[in-house]
Scaffold this active site. Structure first.
Site, PDB file in Angstrom:
ATOM      1  N   GLU A  44       0.838  -1.203   0.000  1.00  0.00           N
ATOM      2  CA  GLU A  44       0.000   0.000   0.000  1.00  0.00           C
ATOM      3  C   GLU A  44       0.877   1.258   0.000  1.00  0.00           C
ATOM      4  OE1 GLU A  44      -3.957   1.529   2.465  1.00  0.00           O
ATOM      5  OE2 GLU A  44      -2.480   0.270   3.470  1.00  0.00           O
ATOM      6  N   LYS A 118      -9.428   2.410  -3.257  1.00  0.00           N
ATOM      7  CA  LYS A 118      -9.856   1.784  -2.004  1.00  0.00           C
ATOM      8  C   LYS A 118     -11.241   2.287  -1.590  1.00  0.00           C
ATOM      9  CE  LYS A 118      -7.898   1.150   2.667  1.00  0.00           C
ATOM     10  NZ  LYS A 118      -6.661   1.419   3.431  1.00  0.00           N
ATOM     11  N   CYS A 155      -5.925  -3.179   1.643  1.00  0.00           N
ATOM     12  CA  CYS A 155      -5.797  -3.151   3.094  1.00  0.00           C
ATOM     13  C   CYS A 155      -7.129  -3.305   3.825  1.00  0.00           C
ATOM     14  CB  CYS A 155      -5.068  -1.877   3.520  1.00  0.00           C
ATOM     15  SG  CYS A 155      -4.418  -1.958   5.220  1.00  0.00           S
TER      16      CYS A 155
END
Length: 280
Positions: A44, A118, A155
């Site tokens: 990330e 994300k 994540c």
């Protein structure tokens, strides 16, 4: 004919500046290519520290456009050089005030295929991401690459099963999950959630975590990156929990069809019964 893809991932320690961080990942990618890897993914916001341990405006400086920013263009050159598909997670600025936690996907010939943003943005101690990022708004793309159909989930997304499922419905064979998660917070979940997602959705998952401590907080990123197959079994050993590591593994994509024919989870779905799942 056996359909084996040699895949790689990198868990890295922060170097202290973006240029040396990018250069280090370029060398890992070249080494992966020397080992025969056909696809590689990074952690990330790979070219920056995990600055979300603090809430400071100075860290907007890490953001750049995708695909027209310098890092994405440099990774396109790297893909052309190595002949690998590359998953490139960066801090994206779309326009003033519009920032996203993003991963660009680049094909083996260097062509930019698209991006994932994300969806789920945490805001808890040590992970103050809502200060920086808007929620993703480009859906759940799966990219037709030189190695097959590749998706990305980033994540904190991994705690939400809906996106994993949508990537499967969109045809993913391999999903990269670049992350930054710290020791003591999620170690148990780290070795549970991605294998469970691989089983439930019957594809391969590449789980990537940072490693070590960085300058902006106390988070101790514990590495242990890995590949997991559609049966929920680790492909080879997990990476170290303390040191930087390049992981290269052979993934038998024929296993995807084998498992889907055996377990038939997609056949037995009941979307007609799931209306309540999407009510506010």
């Amino acid at each position: 004919m056996v359909n084996v893809v040699r895949a790689a991932l990198v868990q890295a320690t922060w170097t202290g500046d973006a240029e040396s961080m990018i250069a280090k990942h370029e060398e890992h990618a070249r080494e992966a290519a020397r080992q025969g890897a056909q696809v590689i993914g990074f952690q990330e916001v790979f070219n920056a520290p995990y600055f979300c341990q603090v809430q400071e405006k100075e860290h907007y400086r890490w953001a750049e456009p995708v695909p027209d920013g310098p890092t994405t263009r440099r990774m396109q050159d790297l893909a052309r050089e190595t002949g690998m598909v590359i998953v490139v997670p960066v801090f994206e600025v779309e326009q003033s005030g519009f920032y996203y936690n993003t991963a660009a996907v680049i094909d083996a010939d260097g062509s930019y295929l698209g991006k994932y943003r994300k969806h789920h943005i945490p805001q808890v101690k040590g992970f103050w991401e809502k200060f920086y990022f808007r929620p993703g708004n480009v859906g759940w793309p799966v990219f037709d690459t030189a190695v097959g159909r590749v998706g990305v989930y980033i994540c904190y997304d991994r705690h939400f099963p809906e996106g994993w499922r949508q990537l499967g419905l969109n045809g993913a064979q391999l999903v990269y999950n670049p992350s930054a998660t710290s020791r003591g917070l999620s170690g148990y979940l780290w070795q549970l959630e991605q294998p469970a997602a691989a089983v439930a959705n019957e594809y391969f998952v590449a789980a990537i975590n940072r490693v070590g401590q960085e300058e902006y907080g106390d988070n101790d990123f514990y590495g242990t990156s890995y590949f997991v197959d559609p049966r929920g079994q680790f492909v080879g050993e997990k990476a170290s929990d303390k040191t930087e590591e390049l992981v290269v593994r052979d993934l038998d994509f024929d296993l995807i069809d084998e498992v889907r024919e055996q377990w038939a989870f997609y056949r037995d779905r009941r979307p007609d019964a799931y209306e309540g799942l999407v009510k506010p």
